[in-house]
Enzyme design. Structure first.
Site, PDB file in Angstrom:
ATOM      1  N   ASP A 155      42.900  49.426  34.637  1.00 37.59           N
ATOM      2  CA  ASP A 155      42.934  49.080  33.207  1.00 37.59           C
ATOM      3  C   ASP A 155      41.701  48.273  32.799  1.00 37.59           C
ATOM      4  OD1 ASP A 155      43.528  46.666  34.455  1.00 37.59           O
ATOM      5  OD2 ASP A 155      45.382  46.299  33.338  1.00 37.59           O
TER       6      ASP A 155
ATOM      7  N   TYR B 176      31.959  46.143  38.376  1.00 37.80           N
ATOM      8  CA  TYR B 176      33.088  46.911  38.927  1.00 37.80           C
ATOM      9  C   TYR B 176      33.707  47.823  37.870  1.00 37.80           C
ATOM     10  CZ  TYR B 176      37.975  47.893  39.860  1.00 37.80           C
ATOM     11  OH  TYR B 176      39.181  48.528  39.965  1.00 37.80           O
TER      12      TYR B 176
HETATM   13  O1  DAU Z   1      43.506  45.149  36.459  1.00 40.04           O
HETATM   14  C1  DAU Z   1      43.357  45.869  37.624  1.00 40.04           C
HETATM   15  C2  DAU Z   1      42.357  45.190  38.518  1.00 40.04           C
HETATM   16  O2  DAU Z   1      42.963  44.047  39.059  1.00 40.04           O
HETATM   17  C3  DAU Z   1      41.850  46.095  39.621  1.00 40.04           C
HETATM   18  O3  DAU Z   1      41.189  47.174  39.064  1.00 40.04           O
HETATM   19  C4  DAU Z   1      40.907  45.328  40.536  1.00 40.04           C
HETATM   20  O4  DAU Z   1      40.486  46.148  41.595  1.00 40.04           O
HETATM   21  C5  DAU Z   1      41.633  44.131  41.073  1.00 40.04           C
HETATM   22  O5  DAU Z   1      40.761  43.382  41.882  1.00 40.04           O
HETATM   23  C6  DAU Z   1      42.175  43.271  39.939  1.00 40.04           C
HETATM   24  O6  DAU Z   1      41.103  42.616  39.250  1.00 40.04           O
HETATM   25  P1  DAU Z   1      41.174  41.057  38.898  1.00 40.04           P
HETATM   26  O7  DAU Z   1      39.804  40.562  38.679  1.00 40.04           O
HETATM   27  O8  DAU Z   1      42.192  40.790  37.829  1.00 40.04           O
HETATM   28  O9  DAU Z   1      41.799  40.506  40.304  1.00 40.04           O
HETATM   29  P2  DAU Z   1      41.520  39.179  41.147  1.00 40.04           P
HETATM   30  O10 DAU Z   1      42.596  39.093  42.170  1.00 40.04           O
HETATM   31  O11 DAU Z   1      40.114  39.110  41.606  1.00 40.04           O
HETATM   32  O12 DAU Z   1      41.732  38.037  40.089  1.00 40.04           O
HETATM   33  C7  DAU Z   1      42.943  37.907  39.359  1.00 40.04           C
HETATM   34  C8  DAU Z   1      42.764  36.755  38.393  1.00 40.04           C
HETATM   35  O13 DAU Z   1      42.694  35.540  39.156  1.00 40.04           O
HETATM   36  C9  DAU Z   1      41.471  36.814  37.592  1.00 40.04           C
HETATM   37  O14 DAU Z   1      41.722  36.301  36.294  1.00 40.04           O
HETATM   38  C10 DAU Z   1      40.517  35.882  38.345  1.00 40.04           C
HETATM   39  C11 DAU Z   1      41.453  34.845  38.920  1.00 40.04           C
HETATM   40  N1  DAU Z   1      41.066  34.241  40.215  1.00 40.04           N
HETATM   41  C12 DAU Z   1      40.734  35.086  41.230  1.00 40.04           C
HETATM   42  C13 DAU Z   1      40.371  34.583  42.463  1.00 40.04           C
HETATM   43  C14 DAU Z   1      39.987  35.499  43.608  1.00 40.04           C
HETATM   44  C15 DAU Z   1      41.084  32.875  40.373  1.00 40.04           C
HETATM   45  O15 DAU Z   1      41.415  32.111  39.439  1.00 40.04           O
HETATM   46  N2  DAU Z   1      40.732  32.369  41.604  1.00 40.04           N
HETATM   47  C16 DAU Z   1      40.355  33.163  42.654  1.00 40.04           C
HETATM   48  O16 DAU Z   1      40.010  32.624  43.739  1.00 40.04           O
END
Ligand code: DAU
Length: 351
Positions: free
Chosen positions: A134, A159
């Protein structure tokens, strides 16, 4: 049905392969070149089944993919192989361009040639399902309605731009060549076997190790959380009954702020494995924001629910409990990854 899955040793890909092996009679050819985020343990329980085989080849290697398809003779391809971590795409976009854009092109080209060589019902019934995100729709403010299949593309990270490009290629192959392809766009997944660079597994593991829980910005960003096994069920429904040219936006109707997610992880761990040093919320640490941080993603999955006769079974609290329990019971898997592949340090701070 014979199904080729690309990226079948990854987080979502392996959930799809397990679903195909455990809940259907389909045969599976898993094409996975085993990047840092892939893990053979994800499929240990099904790997010796005669209905399963693994080809360790890259989707960019057209000759090898062509040979594998000719030998296996799939009825469908589910394309999940991708670089997927936003923070890594900020540090190094190249792998995202090579795998998500060039790799999808290479696969489409070979798959189309394979499909052209089929005849009769096998050709009529062939499907190519491209699994996407999304994030291609950009981000929402608090008042915006959720994304649907009609939302215009507006990717904002290397990405999501690479995934948007791959979605466009897939649709171009449908419109130009009549290639029977279609696309799913899905919101954030979570569950067992999630590589510990993503929010939920990183927070569970850091909390267990008594390390800081780095929340970007104020932790107000919102994501719609879909349990990975529910997503796998939707994708298998899609490959079985989805329509060429269609788009299915798949979501869970479970939006939560990042801070809410991290607090829930803390309280579940406090309940399941209390820490003598005190409640885990003490570890929450607000850190500088992700560059270009998308504020909110949320999907209205009504069309996919109706067309695929599917609905996410887990609410976020039930899915998160299962996930936390799984990480408690599978420490050696993530401890090896922490020691050998990614130690949990902050990624994606370059602006
Ligand atoms: O929406 C679908 C997407 O969800 C997928 O297409 C991606 O492959 C997947 O990685 C994911 O993307 P996000 O950027 O939302 O996922 P992430 O787990 O990296 O981060 C989730 C949320 O948490 C985002 O708002 C950033 C925040 N975050 C992330 C990390 C790794 C933090 O606050 N602290 C962190 O250490």
């Amino acid at each position: 049905m014979k199904v080729t899955v690309t990226g079948g040793c990854g987080f979502i890909g392996s959930a799809v392969v397990r679903h195909l092996m455990n809940r259907t009679d389909h045969q599976v050819l898993n094409i996975d070149c085993m990047t840092y985020a892939a893990s053979e343990e994800t499929l240990a329980a099904v790997a010796s089944d005669p209905r399963y085989r693994h080809a360790r080849i890259s989707i960019n290697d057209q000759a090898a993919v062509e040979e594998a398809l000719e030998e296996f003779q799939p009825d469908a391809i589910m394309h999940l192989a991708a670089e997927s971590h936003v923070d890594r795409s900020i540090d190094g976009p190249d792998a995202f361009i090579q795998t998500n854009i060039v790799g999808t092109y290479c696969l489409l080209d070979v798959a189309r040639r394979y499909w052209l060589g089929l005849e009769g019902e096998k050709k009529e019934g062939f499907r190519f399902l491209h699994i996407s995100t999304d994030e291609v729709f950009g981000h929402l403010s608090p008042e915006d309605p959720p994304f649907t299949e009609e939302t215009a593309y507006d990717p904002r990270s290397p990405y999501s731009a690479s995934k948007a490009a791959s979605d466009h290629l897939v649709r171009a192959w449908y419109h130009t060549y009549g290639f029977p392809a279609f696309v799913t766009n899905t919101t954030n997944n979570y569950g067992p076997w999630h590589f510990p660079e993503k929010l939920i597994p990183l927070m569970i593991i850091n909390a267990l190790e008594g390390k800081p829980l780095p929340v970007y910005g104020k932790g107000e960003n919102l994501r719609d959380w879909l349990f990975v096994e529910d997503h796998a069920a939707a994708l298998v429904r899609a490959v079985e009954c989805g329509k060429p040219g269609a788009t299915y936006a798949i979501g869970a109707r479970q939006p939560r702020s990042n801070l809410e997610v991290v607090r829930k992880i803390c309280s579940l761990l406090d309940e399941l494995e209390p820490d003598s040093a005190g409640p885990r919320e003490r570890l929450i640490t607000f850190v500088s924001d992700r560059p270009g941080h998308d504020f909110r993603y949320e999907i209205d999955p009504s069309h996919a629910e109706r067309s695929l006769d599917w609905r996410a079974e887990h609410d976020f609290e039930a899915g998160l409990r299962k996930t936390v329990q799984w990480y408690l019971e599978n420490r050696s898997w993530w401890q090896n990854l922490r020691n050998q592949r990614y130690d949990g340090r902050r990624l994606g701070v370059k602006a």
